[in-house]
Write an enzyme that holds these catalytic residues in place. Structure first.
Site: not given
Length: 409
Positions: A350, A239, A235-237
């Protein structure tokens, strides 16, 4: 005498709520509107409270309004009435002030002033309706048992701001007048004195927004320094950035090419490095070498983030959860070969749904005898055991994440 103009915070809130009722996400729309409006701190806080408070109490507010409205009532008019009813019954703003303010806003183009005036005056109370659909309330009960009621009540409270901070970031924020409270490890609970984007901590790369439960997914991999890690469905990076900050050599892979650019920009802001690739992860990428450590933070219903994203409860259905569970199963099957023999796979979502968490793991382990559950390291946040993994306790602003750690033989 000229009538006073409506509070700009309420106008911002109504624009956001109108778009959310049309299918948009509150956080992105609110950020966009606040940047455009340049509101003072107090007004910015009011706009935020009105948006999220209205959405958290939406089911009760909507139940009160529905008998008084036609099905064809446009979203902007509903937004005016929902926010007005929220102020009247939840914030307990004086009735005359609520009516006057929202009638003025209606005149500005949000809806018929006469209708807004009549409905807000006519409303006498909110019905005793659950904040969640019945099926989602049952999922919460199944997930948390005797603690489910306390969890559900906490969903109506404002969400704290969580920041992963370096020591320099802690000092910089406190030096600017922000309150920085101990949280979980180096993820702190913060009350900002100014917008995050203009703080020296954020601009210097010393601060990263992340929920403690989300950071727990990174901790679940154990020691990562100097180790190649695959961050799948990255995703948005965020993690990926947290893994890189712990010394990992990260390759982040996602099917959506558009997410790579902001991910790289954020990585640059944090003075970190990672490789970002685009690939369809429902099939095993042939050009991606297996790794000893693999994180699959799969797309999910987001039901574990209801406190921060209350609009999810407005539109999530059981059918959507079932479809996402099937997608997760495909991703797990395709990503399993990317775990090197003897390596570790961390699966996280989540979500509080059994079908996305413990049932998903049970299904995967039955089909993949070369994988077995492995003990989790200290995740710092409170958890409850759920099948082959754990579910983070969804209280005090901690999101509900299902996390399982598997070892490949």
């Amino acid at each position: 005498m000229t009538a006073a103009s409506p509070n700009p915070a309420r106008e911002v809130a109504l624009r956001v709520l109108t778009r959310v009722l049309g299918g948009a996400y509150a956080s992105a729309e609110l950020d966009r509107e606040l940047k455009r409006a340049h509101l003072a701190g107090r007004d910015s806080g009011l706009a935020t409270q009105l948006v999220y408070g209205t959405l958290r109490h939406y089911r009760r507010l909507n139940a009160a309004l529905t008998p008084l409205l036609q099905e064809s009532t446009r979203d902007s008019t509903r937004a005016v009435l929902l926010a007005g009813a929220y102020e009247k019954f939840v914030l307990e703003t004086p009735v005359h002030a609520v009516v006057n303010e929202y009638v003025d806003l209606a005149r500005g183009g949000f809806g018929p002033p006469g209708l807004v005036n009549a409905v807000l005056r006519r409303l006498e109370r909110l019905p005793n309706v659950s904040a969640l659909p019945e099926w989602l309330e049952a999922e919460l009960q199944d997930a948390y048992g005797s603690q489910a009621r306390a969890v559900q009540e906490s969903l109506l409270e404002p969400q704290p701001l969580w920041l992963r901070l370096t020591p320099e970031g802690v000092g910089a924020l406190r030096g600017e007048g922000s309150e920085v409270e101990e949280g979980y490890g180096d993820v702190y609970r913060v009350s900002l004195s100014r917008p995050l984007g203009v703080t020296s901590a954020f601009k210097s790369g010393w601060a990263q927004p992340i929920n403690p439960a989300s950071f727990a997914c990174v901790l679940a991999l154990g020691e990562v320094e100097g180790v190649r890690v695959l961050d799948l469905a990255g995703g948005a990076g965020v993690k990926a950035a947290m893994l890189a900050s712990r010394g990992a050599q990260v390759t982040s892979v996602d099917a959506n090419e558009k997410k790579a650019r902001p991910a790289r920009q954020n990585m640059g802001r944090l003075h970190l490095k990672a490789e970002f690739l685009t690939a369809d992860l429902t099939r095993t990428p042939s050009d991606l070498a297996p790794a000893q450590l693999v994180l699959l933070d799969a797309p999910c219903s987001g039901s574990g983030t209801l406190r921060a994203h209350p609009e999810i409860a407005l539109r999530l259905t059981e059918q959507t959860v079932s479809e996402l569970a099937e997608l997760q199963a495909k991703l797990l099957r395709a990503c399993a070969p990317l775990v090197a023999p003897g390596g570790t796979l961390v699966y996280s979502v989540c979500s509080i749904s059994a079908s996305e968490g413990p049932a998903q793991m049970q299904r995967f382990l039955a089909d993949h005898p070369d994988f077995a559950p492995a003990p989790l390291p200290d995740l710092l946040v409170p958890v409850t055991e759920r099948g082959a993994g754990v579910l983070t306790m969804m209280q005090g602003g901690i999101d509900g994440f299902y996390i399982a750690r598997l070892q490949r033989r």
